[in-house]
Write a protein that holds these residues in place. Structure first.
Motif, PDB file in Angstrom:
ATOM      1  N   TYR A 138       0.805  -1.224   0.000  1.00  0.00           N
ATOM      2  CA  TYR A 138       0.000   0.000   0.000  1.00  0.00           C
ATOM      3  C   TYR A 138       0.841   1.279   0.000  1.00  0.00           C
ATOM      4  O   TYR A 138       0.316   2.363   0.260  1.00  0.00           O
ATOM      5  CB  TYR A 138      -0.935   0.001   1.205  1.00  0.00           C
ATOM      6  N   ASP A 139       2.143   1.162  -0.259  1.00  0.00           N
ATOM      7  CA  ASP A 139       3.025   2.333  -0.327  1.00  0.00           C
ATOM      8  C   ASP A 139       2.917   3.178   0.941  1.00  0.00           C
ATOM      9  O   ASP A 139       2.707   4.400   0.894  1.00  0.00           O
ATOM     10  CB  ASP A 139       2.689   3.192  -1.553  1.00  0.00           C
ATOM     11  N   THR A 140       3.080   2.533   2.090  1.00  0.00           N
ATOM     12  CA  THR A 140       2.997   3.211   3.366  1.00  0.00           C
ATOM     13  C   THR A 140       4.151   2.742   4.255  1.00  0.00           C
ATOM     14  O   THR A 140       5.134   2.196   3.746  1.00  0.00           O
ATOM     15  CB  THR A 140       1.616   2.956   4.019  1.00  0.00           C
ATOM     16  N   TRP A 141       4.031   2.934   5.561  1.00  0.00           N
ATOM     17  CA  TRP A 141       5.114   2.513   6.458  1.00  0.00           C
ATOM     18  C   TRP A 141       4.535   2.105   7.800  1.00  0.00           C
ATOM     19  O   TRP A 141       3.388   2.420   8.129  1.00  0.00           O
ATOM     20  CB  TRP A 141       6.173   3.601   6.612  1.00  0.00           C
ATOM     21  N   LEU A 142       5.328   1.391   8.578  1.00  0.00           N
ATOM     22  CA  LEU A 142       5.013   1.037   9.959  1.00  0.00           C
ATOM     23  C   LEU A 142       6.097   1.615  10.849  1.00  0.00           C
ATOM     24  O   LEU A 142       7.290   1.529  10.537  1.00  0.00           O
ATOM     25  CB  LEU A 142       4.938  -0.479  10.133  1.00  0.00           C
ATOM     26  N   TYR A 143       5.662   2.179  11.987  1.00  0.00           N
ATOM     27  CA  TYR A 143       6.603   2.854  12.887  1.00  0.00           C
ATOM     28  C   TYR A 143       6.041   2.806  14.298  1.00  0.00           C
ATOM     29  O   TYR A 143       4.876   2.454  14.527  1.00  0.00           O
ATOM     30  CB  TYR A 143       6.813   4.300  12.417  1.00  0.00           C
ATOM     31  N   HIS A 144       6.878   3.192  15.254  1.00  0.00           N
ATOM     32  CA  HIS A 144       6.510   3.214  16.669  1.00  0.00           C
ATOM     33  C   HIS A 144       5.176   3.914  16.898  1.00  0.00           C
ATOM     34  O   HIS A 144       4.938   5.018  16.403  1.00  0.00           O
ATOM     35  CB  HIS A 144       7.614   3.916  17.464  1.00  0.00           C
ATOM     36  N   ALA A 145       4.275   3.245  17.639  1.00  0.00           N
ATOM     37  CA  ALA A 145       2.958   3.748  18.057  1.00  0.00           C
ATOM     38  C   ALA A 145       1.901   3.675  16.969  1.00  0.00           C
ATOM     39  O   ALA A 145       0.761   4.072  17.204  1.00  0.00           O
ATOM     40  CB  ALA A 145       3.042   5.160  18.626  1.00  0.00           C
TER      41      ALA A 145
END
Length: 244
Positions: A138-145
């Motif tokens: 999905y052209d996104t990212w995962l990060y803290h919180a």
């Protein structure tokens, strides 16, 4: 494709739409597999088993299994392959383009191939693979919180639990969390290892309504960590006393 909204607390909410595309076959990176496995073994323990993908779309995701020990009495599962491609990060977050994910299971969790035919036992593996592929799909990212619900609206992962989403957090259940968090793969490639904390739908709604800190505080007070507890206390629900 992602559409961005804002929650009552001002937190960005992304709604992802599936793309109409053909499968993009991916193979594993043997050098990366060796480096990530060595990193996991250095900071967590010997990898006793690997759950291999046969056919991979976008990235080849393996799951590394570290069994329980007397000192760490729980299984640790770590993705290997999510970092083969960079995530689509916002400006200023370029150092966090590459990531892998982990979570832990209690020592009583059925781990055989036969047991994994039952979704009640397999869903943590499925969830790890799904979330590891999500940023690339999905052209996104995962990060803290960040919180990721299991569907929209969020639904329980399996019949034996009401847990319905994940919180991306910094790892705690490793020998040296700071050293484990970052693996320098190349001159311009740092891979960051995030842990996943299972949440109830009400807990994700609490974050959207009041912000991240109230949720993190309640989870910390209740001793919630990355070990899956199928029927743990729901920190977003108030206990009622008396008759109403």
């Amino acid at each position: 494709m992602s559409n961005q909204e804002a929650s009552p607390a001002g937190i960005p909410v992304y709604r992802h739409e599936a793309k109409d595309r053909e499968i993009d076959f991916a193979a594993g990176d043997e050098q990366a597999i060796q480096r990530i496995t060595a990193h996991v073994e250095q900071h967590i323990g010997p990898v006793a088993n690997v759950f291999h993908e046969i056919i991979s779309d976008l990235v080849h995701i393996d799951i590394l299994f570290v069994p329980p020990t007397p000192q760490r009495n729980y299984y640790t599962l770590v993705t290997c392959g999510m970092s083969n491609r960079p995530m689509t990060v916002p400006e200023g977050a370029e150092n966090f383009r590459y990531a892998e994910l982990m979570l832990c299971l209690p020592p009583s969790w059925p781990m055989s191939e036969e047991a994994f035919r039952d979704e009640e036992h397999y869903w943590p593996v499925r969830m790890l693979k799904t979330l590891a592929r999500l940023p690339h799909e999905y052209d996104t990212w995962l990060y803290h919180a960040h919180t990721i619900p299991n569907g929209d609206p969020a639904r329980p992962y399996a019949r034996n639990t009401k847990l319905a989403g994940m919180l991306v957090e910094l790892p705690t259940l490793v020998n040296d969390p700071h050293a484990f968090f970052t693996l320098n793969m190349e001159a311009d490639k740092d891979v960051h290892f995030f842990t996943l904390v299972p949440l109830y739908a009400e807990e994700m709604n609490l974050k959207l309504a009041q912000g991240t800190e109230p949720l993190l505080e309640k989870l910390a007070q209740a001793g919630v960590n990355e070990i899956v507890q199928l029927d743990r206390k729901n920190v977003a629900k108030k206990k009622l006393f008396g008759l109403f």
